[in-house]
Write a protein that holds these residues in place. Structure first.
Motif, PDB file in Angstrom:
ATOM      1  N   GLY A 178       0.780  -1.320   0.048  1.00  0.00           N
ATOM      2  CA  GLY A 178       0.013  -0.007   0.042  1.00  0.00           C
ATOM      3  C   GLY A 178       0.877   1.184   0.147  1.00  0.00           C
ATOM      4  N   LYS A 179       0.348   2.357  -0.096  1.00  0.00           N
ATOM      5  CA  LYS A 179       0.897   3.873  -0.069  1.00  0.00           C
ATOM      6  C   LYS A 179       0.432   4.389   1.378  1.00  0.00           C
ATOM      7  CE  LYS A 179       2.594   3.697  -4.393  1.00  0.00           C
ATOM      8  NZ  LYS A 179       4.025   3.994  -4.577  1.00  0.00           N
ATOM      9  N   VAL A 180       1.374   5.349   1.616  1.00  0.00           N
ATOM     10  CA  VAL A 180       0.675   6.176   2.846  1.00  0.00           C
ATOM     11  C   VAL A 180       1.555   7.760   2.557  1.00  0.00           C
ATOM     12  CG1 VAL A 180       3.060   5.386   3.957  1.00  0.00           C
ATOM     13  CG2 VAL A 180       1.042   6.649   5.320  1.00  0.00           C
ATOM     14  N   LYS A 181       0.825   8.563   3.088  1.00  0.00           N
ATOM     15  CA  LYS A 181       1.216   9.891   2.818  1.00  0.00           C
ATOM     16  C   LYS A 181       0.813  10.582   4.138  1.00  0.00           C
ATOM     17  CE  LYS A 181      -2.714  11.888   0.154  1.00  0.00           C
ATOM     18  NZ  LYS A 181      -3.230  12.701  -0.889  1.00  0.00           N
ATOM     19  N   VAL A 182       1.807  11.669   4.456  1.00  0.00           N
ATOM     20  CA  VAL A 182       1.740  12.238   5.767  1.00  0.00           C
ATOM     21  C   VAL A 182       1.796  13.921   5.401  1.00  0.00           C
ATOM     22  CG1 VAL A 182       2.321  12.880   7.976  1.00  0.00           C
ATOM     23  CG2 VAL A 182       2.730  10.537   7.163  1.00  0.00           C
ATOM     24  N   THR A 183       0.944  14.499   5.386  1.00  0.00           N
ATOM     25  CA  THR A 183       1.054  15.976   4.943  1.00  0.00           C
ATOM     26  C   THR A 183       0.200  16.877   6.172  1.00  0.00           C
ATOM     27  OG1 THR A 183      -1.369  15.849   3.993  1.00  0.00           O
ATOM     28  CG2 THR A 183       0.640  15.101   2.590  1.00  0.00           C
ATOM     29  N   TRP A 190       5.997  11.269   1.313  1.00  0.00           N
ATOM     30  CA  TRP A 190       5.001  10.103   0.465  1.00  0.00           C
ATOM     31  C   TRP A 190       5.955   8.878   0.448  1.00  0.00           C
ATOM     32  CZ3 TRP A 190       4.867  15.301  -0.414  1.00  0.00           C
ATOM     33  CH2 TRP A 190       3.649  15.878  -0.582  1.00  0.00           C
ATOM     34  N   GLY A 191       5.354   7.701   0.853  1.00  0.00           N
ATOM     35  CA  GLY A 191       5.892   6.505   0.921  1.00  0.00           C
ATOM     36  C   GLY A 191       5.117   5.203   0.635  1.00  0.00           C
ATOM     37  N   THR A 192       5.970   3.918   0.216  1.00  0.00           N
ATOM     38  CA  THR A 192       5.342   2.824   0.098  1.00  0.00           C
ATOM     39  C   THR A 192       5.426   1.920   1.182  1.00  0.00           C
ATOM     40  OG1 THR A 192       5.898   3.190  -2.154  1.00  0.00           O
ATOM     41  CG2 THR A 192       5.311   0.982  -1.421  1.00  0.00           C
TER      42      THR A 192
END
Length: 333
Positions: free
Chosen positions: A60-65, A115-117
């Motif tokens: 999955g993908k993850v993003k922290v903003t 942004w990460g995997t």
């Protein structure tokens, strides 16, 4: 009094609203399946550009903003990275590959954004370090906080690195912008000449006190002259715009005198009126040497005069409003 209380209540409400609008960073995950969660300490981090073992597969993908109005201390890279690690562990991953990292910017966001995997590979391939990922993040976060505090102090010192004492001598064109009515004409504005001498003393954070004197002279077509004198104290605020440039502003109340005079071979008459005057100054200057500089500033002066009989209903404001554009020298003591 009611109007003051209403304004006070409105200000408090706005402050409370802004405080309540502060939000935590936003974490968004897009999963490709369901996996049992893990402990955050079991997640291995691969920074941007670092190769990940071939056995790792994406889950999955993850993003922290930025969450909106996010406090600066929550926007540090360590904080944002820790949130991404925890989300990876909750999703069942043991590898976090950072795909993109954007540093804070005054034009976009004051937060670090990640942004990460999220990936999963056999636990036997995840090397065990003496220090876990979260412990390392915590240590780096402390360093980042210390560096940020140091940078803030350095920036503050540069911004408020004002000379302690300044003497300014200025001269230039000036205009009475309020309407002037004589027995022959009504002047919408009247140009003239102005000069000023100011003393400024600064403390910390750009605040200071000053003393201001200004003089204005003009002549009218009817044959008489007008002079305006002003002297008084002022409150100062100034910031440095680099090593050479600085900008300052002043607001003051003081004694003002308006004098009309006519002088000829036959007659020598004058009439004057004194009262309370106010000034506002906004200027910029360039430091030539440690002791000398040049500057340009705008000066606004307002002085109320006593209304003669018959003028009570004609003018809401009866007095002098003046605008100066002055250029001069600065001496740094």
């Amino acid at each position: 009094m009611n109007r003051f209380l209403n304004k006070y209540a409105l200000s408090c409400a706005l402050i409370t609203l802004l405080a309540s609008c502060q939000s935590a960073p936003r974490v968004i995950a897009d999963l490709e399946g369901n996996y049992p969660s893990r402990k955050p300490d079991s997640v291995k981090i691969y920074e941007v550009g670092k190769p990940v073992p071939a056995e790792a597969r994406a889950i999955g993908k993850v993003k922290v903003t930025d969450g909106g109005i996010t406090p600066t201390d929550q926007c540090l890279y360590g904080n944002m990275l820790a949130l991404a690690v925890k989300k990876t562990a909750e999703s069942g991953g043991n590898v976090l590959r950072i795909d993109e990292h954007k540093a804070p910017s005054r034009w976009t966001s004051t937060c670090h954004r990640i942004w990460g995997t999220m990936m999963l590979m056999p636990d036997s391939l995840v090397t065990t370090d003496p220090m876990t990922s979260l412990q390392e993040i915590e240590m780096n976060r402390d360093k980042e906080l210390a560096e940020m505090a140091k940078e803030q102090i350095s920036t503050r010192d540069k911004i408020y690195n004002n000379p302690k004492n300044i003497i300014r001598v200025n001269a230039g064109p000036a205009w009475i912008t309020s309407e002037i009515e004589t027995y022959a004409h009504t002047y919408k504005r009247k140009s003239g000449f102005a000069a000023s001498v100011d003393y400024q003393h600064y403390w910390k954070y750009g605040l200071g006190l000053g003393a201001n004197y200004s003089f204005y002279h003009t002549s009218f077509d009817e044959g008489f002259n007008a002079n305006i004198h002003y002297i008084g104290p002022s409150i100062l605020y100034a910031i440095c715009l680099g090593s050479k440039w600085r900008m300052d502003m002043a607001l003051g109340l003081g004694y003002a005198n308006y004098t009309e005079s006519i002088s000829s071979n036959r007659v020598d008459l004058s009439d004057s009126e004194s009262g309370l005057g106010s000034i506002f100054q906004l200027g910029v200057e360039y430091r030539l040497t440690d002791r000398l500089g040049i500057g340009l500033h705008a000066n606004g002066l307002t002085m109320r005069l006593k209304k003669p009989e018959g003028y009570e209903d004609k003018y809401d404001f009866y007095g002098i409003k003046r605008f100066d554009a002055l250029l001069g020298l600065r001496v740094y003591l």
